[in-house]
Each structure stands twice: as structure tokens, then as C-alpha cells.
Design an enzyme around this catalytic site. Structure first.
Site, PDB file in Angstrom:
ATOM      1  N   ARG A 119      -0.677  -9.156  13.159  1.00 46.84           N
ATOM      2  CA  ARG A 119      -1.214  -8.090  12.298  1.00 46.84           C
ATOM      3  C   ARG A 119      -2.072  -8.673  11.181  1.00 46.84           C
ATOM      4  NH1 ARG A 119       4.118  -5.261  10.680  1.00 46.84           N
ATOM      5  NH2 ARG A 119       2.854  -4.033   9.250  1.00 46.84           N
TER       6      ARG A 119
ATOM      7  N   ARG B  13      11.864  -5.898   4.576  1.00 44.23           N
ATOM      8  CA  ARG B  13      11.561  -4.465   4.450  1.00 44.23           C
ATOM      9  C   ARG B  13      12.538  -3.629   5.281  1.00 44.23           C
ATOM     10  NH1 ARG B  13       5.756  -2.115   5.385  1.00 44.23           N
ATOM     11  NH2 ARG B  13       5.891  -3.275   7.328  1.00 44.23           N
TER      12      ARG B  13
ATOM     13  N   ARG C 219      11.426  -2.147  10.857  1.00 41.95           N
ATOM     14  CA  ARG C 219      10.369  -1.683  11.752  1.00 41.95           C
ATOM     15  C   ARG C 219      10.195  -2.637  12.922  1.00 41.95           C
ATOM     16  NH1 ARG C 219       5.292   0.043   8.097  1.00 41.95           N
ATOM     17  NH2 ARG C 219       4.220  -1.183   9.683  1.00 41.95           N
TER      18      ARG C 219
ATOM     19  N   LYS D  19       0.836  -1.213   0.000  1.00 42.40           N
ATOM     20  CA  LYS D  19       0.000   0.000   0.000  1.00 42.40           C
ATOM     21  C   LYS D  19       0.867   1.258   0.000  1.00 42.40           C
ATOM     22  CE  LYS D  19      -1.961  -1.011   3.953  1.00 42.40           C
ATOM     23  NZ  LYS D  19      -1.251  -2.260   4.245  1.00 42.40           N
TER      24      LYS D  19
ATOM     25  N   ARG E  44      -9.455   1.526   8.499  1.00 43.38           N
ATOM     26  CA  ARG E  44      -9.022   0.166   8.791  1.00 43.38           C
ATOM     27  C   ARG E  44     -10.064  -0.624   9.541  1.00 43.38           C
ATOM     28  NH1 ARG E  44      -3.272   0.611   8.774  1.00 43.38           N
ATOM     29  NH2 ARG E  44      -2.336  -1.401   9.136  1.00 43.38           N
TER      30      ARG E  44
HETATM   31  P1  AP5 Z   1       4.918  -1.659   1.844  1.00 46.19           P
HETATM   32  O1  AP5 Z   1       4.622  -0.773   0.688  1.00 46.19           O
HETATM   33  O2  AP5 Z   1       5.739  -1.115   2.964  1.00 46.19           O
HETATM   34  O3  AP5 Z   1       3.567  -2.340   2.350  1.00 46.19           O
HETATM   35  P2  AP5 Z   1       2.345  -1.752   3.175  1.00 46.19           P
HETATM   36  O4  AP5 Z   1       1.106  -2.352   2.579  1.00 46.19           O
HETATM   37  O5  AP5 Z   1       2.418  -0.245   3.263  1.00 46.19           O
HETATM   38  O6  AP5 Z   1       2.637  -2.455   4.563  1.00 46.19           O
HETATM   39  P3  AP5 Z   1       2.612  -1.885   6.047  1.00 46.19           P
HETATM   40  O7  AP5 Z   1       3.288  -2.872   6.925  1.00 46.19           O
HETATM   41  O8  AP5 Z   1       3.095  -0.458   6.085  1.00 46.19           O
HETATM   42  O9  AP5 Z   1       1.108  -1.920   6.305  1.00 46.19           O
HETATM   43  P4  AP5 Z   1       0.416  -2.012   7.620  1.00 46.19           P
HETATM   44  O10 AP5 Z   1      -0.959  -1.816   7.133  1.00 46.19           O
HETATM   45  O11 AP5 Z   1       0.623  -3.190   8.439  1.00 46.19           O
HETATM   46  O12 AP5 Z   1       1.169  -0.871   8.498  1.00 46.19           O
HETATM   47  P5  AP5 Z   1       0.879   0.670   8.763  1.00 46.19           P
HETATM   48  O13 AP5 Z   1       2.141   1.399   8.760  1.00 46.19           O
HETATM   49  O14 AP5 Z   1      -0.249   1.155   7.911  1.00 46.19           O
HETATM   50  O15 AP5 Z   1       5.619  -2.977   1.268  1.00 46.19           O
HETATM   51  C1  AP5 Z   1       6.080  -4.015   2.134  1.00 46.19           C
HETATM   52  C2  AP5 Z   1       7.456  -4.530   1.669  1.00 46.19           C
HETATM   53  O16 AP5 Z   1       7.302  -5.205   0.431  1.00 46.19           O
HETATM   54  C3  AP5 Z   1       8.485  -3.413   1.410  1.00 46.19           C
HETATM   55  O17 AP5 Z   1       9.755  -3.881   1.803  1.00 46.19           O
HETATM   56  C4  AP5 Z   1       8.409  -3.188  -0.102  1.00 46.19           C
HETATM   57  O18 AP5 Z   1       9.629  -2.699  -0.614  1.00 46.19           O
HETATM   58  C5  AP5 Z   1       8.065  -4.576  -0.609  1.00 46.19           C
HETATM   59  N1  AP5 Z   1       7.209  -4.546  -1.783  1.00 46.19           N
HETATM   60  C6  AP5 Z   1       6.192  -3.667  -2.049  1.00 46.19           C
HETATM   61  N2  AP5 Z   1       5.590  -3.954  -3.223  1.00 46.19           N
HETATM   62  C7  AP5 Z   1       6.221  -5.062  -3.695  1.00 46.19           C
HETATM   63  C8  AP5 Z   1       6.049  -5.862  -4.874  1.00 46.19           C
HETATM   64  N3  AP5 Z   1       5.093  -5.566  -5.795  1.00 46.19           N
HETATM   65  N4  AP5 Z   1       6.865  -6.938  -5.035  1.00 46.19           N
HETATM   66  C9  AP5 Z   1       7.837  -7.229  -4.109  1.00 46.19           C
HETATM   67  N5  AP5 Z   1       8.054  -6.517  -2.996  1.00 46.19           N
HETATM   68  C10 AP5 Z   1       7.251  -5.443  -2.774  1.00 46.19           C
HETATM   69  O19 AP5 Z   1       0.340   0.584  10.260  1.00 46.19           O
HETATM   70  C11 AP5 Z   1       1.174   0.164  11.315  1.00 46.19           C
HETATM   71  C12 AP5 Z   1       0.359   0.045  12.582  1.00 46.19           C
HETATM   72  O20 AP5 Z   1      -0.189   1.327  12.941  1.00 46.19           O
HETATM   73  C13 AP5 Z   1      -0.857  -0.892  12.503  1.00 46.19           C
HETATM   74  O21 AP5 Z   1      -0.503  -2.235  12.759  1.00 46.19           O
HETATM   75  C14 AP5 Z   1      -1.755  -0.281  13.588  1.00 46.19           C
HETATM   76  O22 AP5 Z   1      -1.359  -0.697  14.874  1.00 46.19           O
HETATM   77  C15 AP5 Z   1      -1.509   1.207  13.472  1.00 46.19           C
HETATM   78  N6  AP5 Z   1      -2.464   1.871  12.574  1.00 46.19           N
HETATM   79  C16 AP5 Z   1      -2.185   2.473  11.374  1.00 46.19           C
HETATM   80  N7  AP5 Z   1      -3.301   2.968  10.824  1.00 46.19           N
HETATM   81  C17 AP5 Z   1      -4.320   2.678  11.682  1.00 46.19           C
HETATM   82  C18 AP5 Z   1      -5.722   2.900  11.652  1.00 46.19           C
HETATM   83  N8  AP5 Z   1      -6.318   3.520  10.621  1.00 46.19           N
HETATM   84  N9  AP5 Z   1      -6.463   2.447  12.693  1.00 46.19           N
HETATM   85  C19 AP5 Z   1      -5.899   1.827  13.736  1.00 46.19           C
HETATM   86  N10 AP5 Z   1      -4.580   1.554  13.833  1.00 46.19           N
HETATM   87  C20 AP5 Z   1      -3.790   1.979  12.799  1.00 46.19           C
HETATM   88 MG    MG Z   2       2.861   1.096   4.827  1.00 48.20          MG
END
Ligand code: AP5
Ligand code: MG
Length: 213
Positions: A171, A127, A160, A13, A88
Site C-alpha cells: 500500500r 490499529r 483490518r 486521515k 487517490r
Molecule cells: P488512521 O486515522 O486509521 O489512518 P488513515 O490515514 O485513515 O489510514 P488508512 O489505512 O485508513 O488509509 P488508507 O489510505 O490506506 O486506507 P483506506 O481505508 O482509505 O490512523 C492509523 C492508525 O494510527 C490508527 O490506529 C490511529 O489510531 C493511529 N493514529 C492516528 N493518528 C495518530 C497520531 N497522531 N499519533 C499516533 N497514532 C495515530 O483505503 C483502503 C483501501 O481501499 C485502499 O488500499 C484501496 O484499495 C481502496 N480505496 C479506498 N479509496 C480508494 C480510492 N479513492 N481509489 C481507489 N481505491 C481506493
Molecule cells: Mg482511514
């Protein structure tokens, strides 16, 4: 244009949202990045959020909604935004729809980046993220030019805290329970588009550009 990125943790994402933001000239708003910035500087919000994030749990809706409403006031949101990691939960999606409806607006696209659970753990373990600018890399699939250094701002790349395998498993569970229902929610709203997130980064992006025009 108002876009939501949907998908499991690690689906890509953030990677795609950054490309969309640059091409369409709209801000990339990641609630995860905002929480991490607050954790880093030790704000009261960061201290509260860290308790949940480190366990792989969601931050309570109330805290998240206050944060996002505040962010929407930014002058850069005038032409829309790409939301990454928000909404979410169903209450978050409903609150977003209600607040947009007040000014006769709505979400234009909810893009579901579809990646099966089997691929996720691999992605997370490789990552590396920049704590300074939020840049995201992968040691194998999307490596920085210089190991350990962010291509975008020269900051130091880190693994991370919540990318440990046991936290990733939690997660994923939380995603299936609380976030996956949003796929049906946005399908019923007629704005859902799904892309195959197992393809390489450029191909996923070109599929998204085909959708957005
Ligand atoms: P990446 O682009 O980093 O993936 P992502 O979908 O952004 O994954 P996240 O871990 O950031 O999502 P998340 O939803 O768990 O965490 P968030 O920060 O939102 O890609 C992942 C890896 O794969 C990278 O190394 C990339 O280079 C690689 N990659 C990407 N595309 C690829 C491809 N096509 N092929 C191969 N490799 C690829 O949230 C973190 C925490 O915050 C949550 O767990 C929660 O506790 C809290 N939080 C955040 N938002 C909320 C909310 N709205 N409500 C409640 N809690 C929340
Ligand atoms: Mg992300």
C-alpha cells in the site's frame, strides 16, 4: 467547506477527518469505509473491491468514481464534506475538479497529513477498527476505554485485513506511485496545506483547526 485529506496509508486521515466532521458539522466521506461496508454485506461492489483491497492495490477509478458521485447526491453534502481516501489518483482528482466546476464550485483545502514511512508500519499493526461505525483506535496511541470494544457504538474492534505488514508495504508503494503526485497537483491549485502528522492526535487536530479557522 470542501476538504480533502491527503497522506499515506495510516497517516491519520480518518482519525482527523472524523474530528473535522464533528467540529464543522459536515459529513466525513471515506471511500475505504464505504468499500469495507460493501465487503461486509457482500454487495457486487464489495466483491469486486475486495479483490484489489486485499492485495494492497487501488480499486479501479471507474468503480470509485461511480460510488463517490452517488454519495455526493446525499442531502448532507449541501454544506460541503471532508473527503478521506478520495481522490487517490490524478484521474480521480481531475474528475472531481470537473464535476465541481460544472456548478461553479471547487475544493477549499487539501490537507496533507505528513508522516514518514518508518512510522507507518507501527501505526498499522496497532490499529483496531470498528466494522460497525468505522471508529478507529490504536492499542497504544489511542486506546479504547474498554479493550476490543468501540467507544462510539459498543461494536467489536477488529484488525483490518489489509493491515498485515506485507500488505502495508504494498500500500505504501502504491501510495508513492499513484497518490503522492496529488500533493503537487493541489499545490499548483493553491489549496495545499501540510501538517506534521507525527505529533499526537490532539496537536495534529489543533494545527488543522488553525488552518481551517
Ligand atoms: P488512521 O486515522 O486509521 O489512518 P488513515 O490515514 O485513515 O489510514 P488508512 O489505512 O485508513 O488509509 P488508507 O489510505 O490506506 O486506507 P483506506 O481505508 O482509505 O490512523 C492509523 C492508525 O494510527 C490508527 O490506529 C490511529 O489510531 C493511529 N493514529 C492516528 N493518528 C495518530 C497520531 N497522531 N499519533 C499516533 N497514532 C495515530 O483505503 C483502503 C483501501 O481501499 C485502499 O488500499 C484501496 O484499495 C481502496 N480505496 C479506498 N479509496 C480508494 C480510492 N479513492 N481509489 C481507489 N481505491 C481506493
Ligand atoms: Mg482511514
Amino acid at each position: 467547506m470542501k476538504i480533502i485529506m491527503l497522506g499515506a496509508p495510516g497517516a491519520g486521515k480518518g482519525t482527523q477527518a472524523k474530528l473535522i466532521a464533528a467540529k464543522y458539522n459536515i459529513p466525513h466521506i471515506s471511500t475505504g469505509d464505504i468499500f469495507r461496508a460493501n465487503i461486509k454485506t457482500g454487495t457486487p461492489l464489495g466483491i469486486k473491491a475486495k479483490e484489489f483491497i486485499d492485495k494492497g492495490l487501488l480499486v479501479p477509478d471507474e468503480l470509485t468514481l461511480d460510488l463517490i458521485k452517488d454519495r455526493f447526491l446525499g442531502a448532507d453534502c449541501i454544506n460541503g464534506y471532508v473527503l478521506d481516501g478520495f481522490p487517490r489518483t490524478l484521474p480521480q482528482a481531475e474528475a472531481l475538479a470537473a464535476s465541481l466546476a460544472e456548478s461553479g464550485e471547487k475544493i477549499d483545502y487539501a490537507i496533507n497529513v505528513d508522516v514518514p514511512d518508518e512510522n507507518i508500519v507501527n501505526r498499522m499493526s496497532g490499529r483496531r477498527a470498528c466494522l460497525k461505525c468505522g471508529g478507529t483506535f490504536h492499542i497504544k496511541y489511542n486506546p479504547p476505554v474498554k479493550e476490543g470494544i468501540c467507544d462510539l457504538c459498543g461494536g467489536t474492534l477488529m484488525q483490518r485485513e489489509d493491515d498485515k505488514p506485507e500488505t502495508v508495504a504494498r500500500r505504501l508503494e502504491v501510495y508513492h506511485e499513484q497518490t503522492q503526485p496529488l500533493i503537487d497537483y493541489y499545490k499548483e491549485n493553491g489549496v495545499l496545506k501540510t501538517v506534521d502528522g507525527t505529533q499526537d492526535v490532539d496537536k495534529v487536530f489543533s494545527d488543522i483547526v488553525d488552518i481551517l479557522g
